[in-house]
Design a protein around this motif. Structure first.
Motif, PDB file in Angstrom:
ATOM      1  N   VAL A  81      10.949  -0.186 -10.743  1.00  0.00           N
ATOM      2  CA  VAL A  81      11.361  -0.322  -9.349  1.00  0.00           C
ATOM      3  C   VAL A  81      12.654  -1.110  -9.275  1.00  0.00           C
ATOM      4  O   VAL A  81      12.760  -2.227  -9.803  1.00  0.00           O
ATOM      5  N   LEU A  82      13.657  -0.513  -8.605  1.00  0.00           N
ATOM      6  CA  LEU A  82      14.944  -1.183  -8.411  1.00  0.00           C
ATOM      7  C   LEU A  82      15.050  -1.815  -7.030  1.00  0.00           C
ATOM      8  O   LEU A  82      15.823  -2.750  -6.835  1.00  0.00           O
ATOM      9  N   GLY A  83      14.320  -1.296  -6.063  1.00  0.00           N
ATOM     10  CA  GLY A  83      14.355  -1.837  -4.707  1.00  0.00           C
ATOM     11  C   GLY A  83      14.233  -0.728  -3.676  1.00  0.00           C
ATOM     12  O   GLY A  83      13.649   0.332  -3.946  1.00  0.00           O
ATOM     13  N   TYR A  84      14.809  -0.963  -2.511  1.00  0.00           N
ATOM     14  CA  TYR A  84      14.728  -0.024  -1.389  1.00  0.00           C
ATOM     15  C   TYR A  84      16.131   0.305  -0.869  1.00  0.00           C
ATOM     16  O   TYR A  84      17.064  -0.492  -1.020  1.00  0.00           O
ATOM     17  N   ALA A  85      16.243   1.457  -0.235  1.00  0.00           N
ATOM     18  CA  ALA A  85      17.479   1.752   0.491  1.00  0.00           C
ATOM     19  C   ALA A  85      17.647   0.694   1.579  1.00  0.00           C
ATOM     20  O   ALA A  85      16.731   0.448   2.363  1.00  0.00           O
ATOM     21  N   SER A  86      18.833   0.094   1.630  1.00  0.00           N
ATOM     22  CA  SER A  86      19.073  -1.031   2.536  1.00  0.00           C
ATOM     23  C   SER A  86      19.427  -0.552   3.940  1.00  0.00           C
ATOM     24  O   SER A  86      19.992   0.527   4.128  1.00  0.00           O
ATOM     25  N   ASN A  87      19.098  -1.377   4.927  1.00  0.00           N
ATOM     26  CA  ASN A  87      19.378  -1.012   6.326  1.00  0.00           C
ATOM     27  C   ASN A  87      20.741  -1.484   6.813  1.00  0.00           C
ATOM     28  O   ASN A  87      21.078  -1.294   7.976  1.00  0.00           O
ATOM     29  N   ASP A 125      16.461   1.627  12.290  1.00  0.00           N
ATOM     30  CA  ASP A 125      16.836   0.228  12.503  1.00  0.00           C
ATOM     31  C   ASP A 125      18.198  -0.172  11.953  1.00  0.00           C
ATOM     32  O   ASP A 125      18.488  -1.353  11.822  1.00  0.00           O
ATOM     33  N   SER A 126      19.045   0.790  11.600  1.00  0.00           N
ATOM     34  CA  SER A 126      20.374   0.417  11.120  1.00  0.00           C
ATOM     35  C   SER A 126      21.296   0.147  12.307  1.00  0.00           C
ATOM     36  O   SER A 126      21.213   0.835  13.325  1.00  0.00           O
TER      37      SER A 126
END
Length: 250
Positions: A81-87, A125-126
């Motif tokens: 796991v590298l993380g999540y797409a950022s908002n 939420d962006s």
């Protein structure tokens, strides 16, 4: 006598030609309303059949529902796991390890379905005005197409909607505003299954054909192209292939 017989035959023929046809009951009463037919003791007219086209035009829309989720980013090499797409609203999408900063997206599906293809992912939420999360042409790529042997690539970014199955369009997108140039994008590119977590985009090239769309990283950014090796040869960077997974938003 023979002349009298001929004249009689001609008179009968003339009378037969001049006589108007006797209307049938159907034609005589065909224009009557059902009320008029009842008053005359006639049977009611059969109800008119609706054509298939008429039935189709009155069909109700298919009911749908909306599911919300995040895009989890993993290394394709070891499933790490590298993380999540950022908002946060930037030209390209970055990976964040913080779930609180993960981009929330929504997908609309028919009731009873758990997934589909050529779907829009609406951004929830962006802090920008664009409607969806899709792929946008890199301003330095030679064309809007991606393919094997080409270093052309696409940004994951925010864009207004494009039709499902369409070739690259210019509906307005965040990179166009940032670079102050008209860049092409596509939004209805997603295959999503909210149960299995399947999530991947398929870019349509300018010829209308689906392109093999590979996902990879450039530092903390993640992008798409047709040939990661050709990309890294032209743009050396610390990165590698990735996969995306749909994770339901709590």
């Amino acid at each position: 006598m023979r002349a009298f017989t001929i004249l009689s035959a001609l008179a009968a023929l003339s009378s037969a030609i001049a006589a108007p046809p006797v209307p049938s009951k159907a034609s005589a009463y065909g224009d009557l309303t059902n009320g008029e037919r009842l008053a005359r003791g006639l049977p009611l007219k059969a109800p008119a059949r609706r054509t298939k086209a008429a039935r189709g035009s009155a069909a109700s829309p298919v009911p749908s529902y909306t599911a919300k989720g995040h895009l989890l980013v993993r290394s394709a090499e070891d499933n790490r796991v590298l993380g999540y797409a950022s908002n946060h609203g930037t030209v390209s999408s970055f990976i964040t390890p913080d779930l609180d900063k993960a981009l929330t997206l929504s997908v609309t599906l028919p009731v009873g379905a758990t997934g589909g293809s050529q779907l829009n992912l609406a951004q929830v939420d962006s802090p920008n005005a664009f409607t969806s999360f899709g792929l946008v042409q890199d301003p330095f790529s030679t064309t809007t197409d991606i393919s094997t042997g080409s270093s052309n690539f696409l940004y994951f970014s925010f864009t207004n909607d494009t039709p499902a199955g369409s070739s690259p369009q210019q509906p307005g997108n965040l990179p166009s505003d940032s670079y102050e140039t008209a860049l092409s994008s596509e939004s209805a590119i997603w295959t999503i299954d909210i149960v299995s977590g399947t999530a991947f985009p398929t870019w349509i090239n300018s010829d209308g054909m689906a392109a093999t769309t590979q996902l990879f990283t450039q530092g903390r950014a993640f992008i798409a192209g047709g040939d990661p090796d050709a990309y890294y040869a032209d743009y050396p960077a610390n990165g590698g292939p990735i996969t995306l997974t749909w994770v339901p938003a709590v």
